[in-house]
Motif scaffolding. Sequence first.
Motif, PDB file in Angstrom:
ATOM      1  N   VAL A   8      -3.332  -1.575  68.450  1.00 42.26           N
ATOM      2  CA  VAL A   8      -4.446  -0.612  68.447  1.00 42.26           C
ATOM      3  C   VAL A   8      -4.551   0.068  67.086  1.00 42.26           C
ATOM      4  O   VAL A   8      -5.642   0.222  66.525  1.00 42.26           O
ATOM      5  CB  VAL A   8      -4.239   0.444  69.561  1.00 42.26           C
ATOM      6  N   MET A   9      -3.405   0.458  66.544  1.00 42.35           N
ATOM      7  CA  MET A   9      -3.397   1.107  65.229  1.00 42.35           C
ATOM      8  C   MET A   9      -3.886   0.159  64.147  1.00 42.35           C
ATOM      9  O   MET A   9      -4.562   0.569  63.190  1.00 42.35           O
ATOM     10  CB  MET A   9      -1.974   1.589  64.911  1.00 42.35           C
ATOM     11  N   PRO A  22      -9.329   2.272  56.527  1.00 42.18           N
ATOM     12  CA  PRO A  22      -8.151   1.968  55.702  1.00 42.18           C
ATOM     13  C   PRO A  22      -7.383   3.200  55.242  1.00 42.18           C
ATOM     14  O   PRO A  22      -6.184   3.103  54.953  1.00 42.18           O
ATOM     15  CB  PRO A  22      -8.748   1.214  54.504  1.00 42.18           C
ATOM     16  N   ASN A  23      -8.030   4.350  55.162  1.00 49.43           N
ATOM     17  CA  ASN A  23      -7.344   5.562  54.704  1.00 49.43           C
ATOM     18  C   ASN A  23      -6.251   6.020  55.663  1.00 49.43           C
ATOM     19  O   ASN A  23      -5.388   6.828  55.292  1.00 49.43           O
ATOM     20  CB  ASN A  23      -8.346   6.699  54.508  1.00 49.43           C
ATOM     21  N   LEU A  24      -6.282   5.500  56.901  1.00 51.35           N
ATOM     22  CA  LEU A  24      -5.252   5.870  57.872  1.00 51.35           C
ATOM     23  C   LEU A  24      -3.917   5.177  57.602  1.00 51.35           C
ATOM     24  O   LEU A  24      -2.880   5.600  58.110  1.00 51.35           O
ATOM     25  CB  LEU A  24      -5.713   5.511  59.290  1.00 51.35           C
ATOM     26  N   ALA A  25      -3.946   4.106  56.821  1.00 50.66           N
ATOM     27  CA  ALA A  25      -2.746   3.291  56.613  1.00 50.66           C
ATOM     28  C   ALA A  25      -1.700   4.029  55.786  1.00 50.66           C
ATOM     29  O   ALA A  25      -2.035   4.740  54.834  1.00 50.66           O
ATOM     30  CB  ALA A  25      -3.115   1.975  55.937  1.00 50.66           C
ATOM     31  N   PHE A  55      -0.723  -0.935  59.191  1.00 48.10           N
ATOM     32  CA  PHE A  55      -0.419   0.492  59.172  1.00 48.10           C
ATOM     33  C   PHE A  55       0.949   0.753  58.542  1.00 48.10           C
ATOM     34  O   PHE A  55       1.117   1.662  57.732  1.00 48.10           O
ATOM     35  CB  PHE A  55      -0.460   1.048  60.595  1.00 48.10           C
ATOM     36  N   VAL A  56       1.930  -0.039  58.934  1.00 48.16           N
ATOM     37  CA  VAL A  56       3.281   0.042  58.360  1.00 48.16           C
ATOM     38  C   VAL A  56       3.781  -1.379  58.105  1.00 48.16           C
ATOM     39  O   VAL A  56       3.222  -2.348  58.603  1.00 48.16           O
ATOM     40  CB  VAL A  56       4.268   0.763  59.315  1.00 48.16           C
ATOM     41  N   LYS A  57       4.812  -1.493  57.292  1.00 47.03           N
ATOM     42  CA  LYS A  57       5.471  -2.766  56.998  1.00 47.03           C
ATOM     43  C   LYS A  57       4.502  -3.751  56.345  1.00 47.03           C
ATOM     44  O   LYS A  57       3.784  -3.384  55.426  1.00 47.03           O
ATOM     45  CB  LYS A  57       6.130  -3.334  58.250  1.00 47.03           C
ATOM     46  N   ASN A  58       4.443  -5.016  56.846  1.00 41.72           N
ATOM     47  CA  ASN A  58       3.610  -6.031  56.199  1.00 41.72           C
ATOM     48  C   ASN A  58       3.051  -6.996  57.227  1.00 41.72           C
ATOM     49  O   ASN A  58       3.441  -6.980  58.399  1.00 41.72           O
ATOM     50  CB  ASN A  58       4.417  -6.778  55.128  1.00 41.72           C
TER      51      ASN A  58
END
Length: 428
Positions: free
Chosen positions: A140-141, A149-152, A163-166
């Motif tokens: 969902v994230m 994209p600014n939420l990442a 969002f996190v990692k890759n």
Amino acid sequence: MTALARETTGEMMLRRLRSPAAWRETVDIFAILTAASLPWSTSLAGIFNVLMLLCMVPFLDVRTFLQSLKRPICLAPIALVLLALVGTLWSDAAWGARLHAVNPTMKLLVLPVLLYHFERSPRGRWIFVAFLVSCALLSVMSWLVAFYPNLALKTDPAERGIFVKNYIDQSQEFALCAVALAYPIVMLLREKRYWLAGLLTALALGFFVNMTFVVVSRTALVTIPIMFGVFALLHLKGRSIALISAGLLAVAVLAWQASPYLRHTAERFSDDYTRYVEKGEPTSLGLRLEFWRKSLGFFAEAPIKGHGTGSTRGLFERVATPGGLYQASAEVIGNPHNQTLNVAVQWGLIGIAVLYAIWILHLRLFRGDGLANWIGLLVVVQNVFTSLFNSHLFDFHEGWMYVIGVGVAGGMVLRAQQPQAKMGEAGS
């Protein structure tokens, strides 16, 4: 009254601290938290894992635990760690590099601990539920980040929907969850529990839709059909295989037509190869081919015991040709992006034998039927095939997916075998 209540509370706390059952529950809780945090944070996963191990100490039956370590499924991962330690003795790398190269193998020591604990704990299934729910929330994230994209938390604009990692870690998680759900879906349909089967189907499709339209790794594109093939061979009959294969093919064609991103990801295989062969450009595929070619040469130089722990980067530095026409040949790396070659360069045929023993023994552990067997088998199959393109047993995220998946599922399988063994003894 207050003093009495305080005394009662203190006695309850003391009893709980002395209760092995209470400590086992605490270990289960930290195992659940480890699995739930893995898709989001390496730090949290590491912290919860350490707390889980510490909580095992007060009630650990040392004699029984040491006895459990004699099983081949435990001895093989321990042997690889010992080989990495002994391999530091004949490496010519700096000691810092040698010890740094030992570190990726250390997580394998947790695997026998998990096998031991979840052979005794009835809560193994909750670890998988926690991981599934966590990945669903991450999906969902991922959609939110794709549109906003600014939420990442990630700053790489090339990794859309992360969002996190890759994108490699995320694709591994989503692919594992989506294919793993195939077994409970089929079982629920056979039991005519259509609502729950429909819910799990929607969840699995959600993972696939995310990988189709947001982001997916090419490794996942290659391994998903293999994992589905394993499921079909084990759990479906000929007619069902034909019908489901036709349906999946239709869905794949539809996804191909509907998703420019999916087409672009697949087309990069040939484009990367062409640019590498014709111009020597350091494309993703080209670099892997370059790493593999050189690693085979390093392996040929020391085929029995390898060059020693942590030697890989130094070997690549020795043969690098900076400033030449082929830019890919100038790249220096400490990881050849293939698990077998990673082991072969450092520890030769001895290391390859131990690595393959780990995979084979763990595959054999999950030969039976049931959810735990299916999840454990799938974790091993995914790791084996993705390790053709990466060193996923040594990578933090995928390595912990393997350790947790095999450790918990293996413990559940061993636990399920105990009543059967007792019945067999009684019958004889």
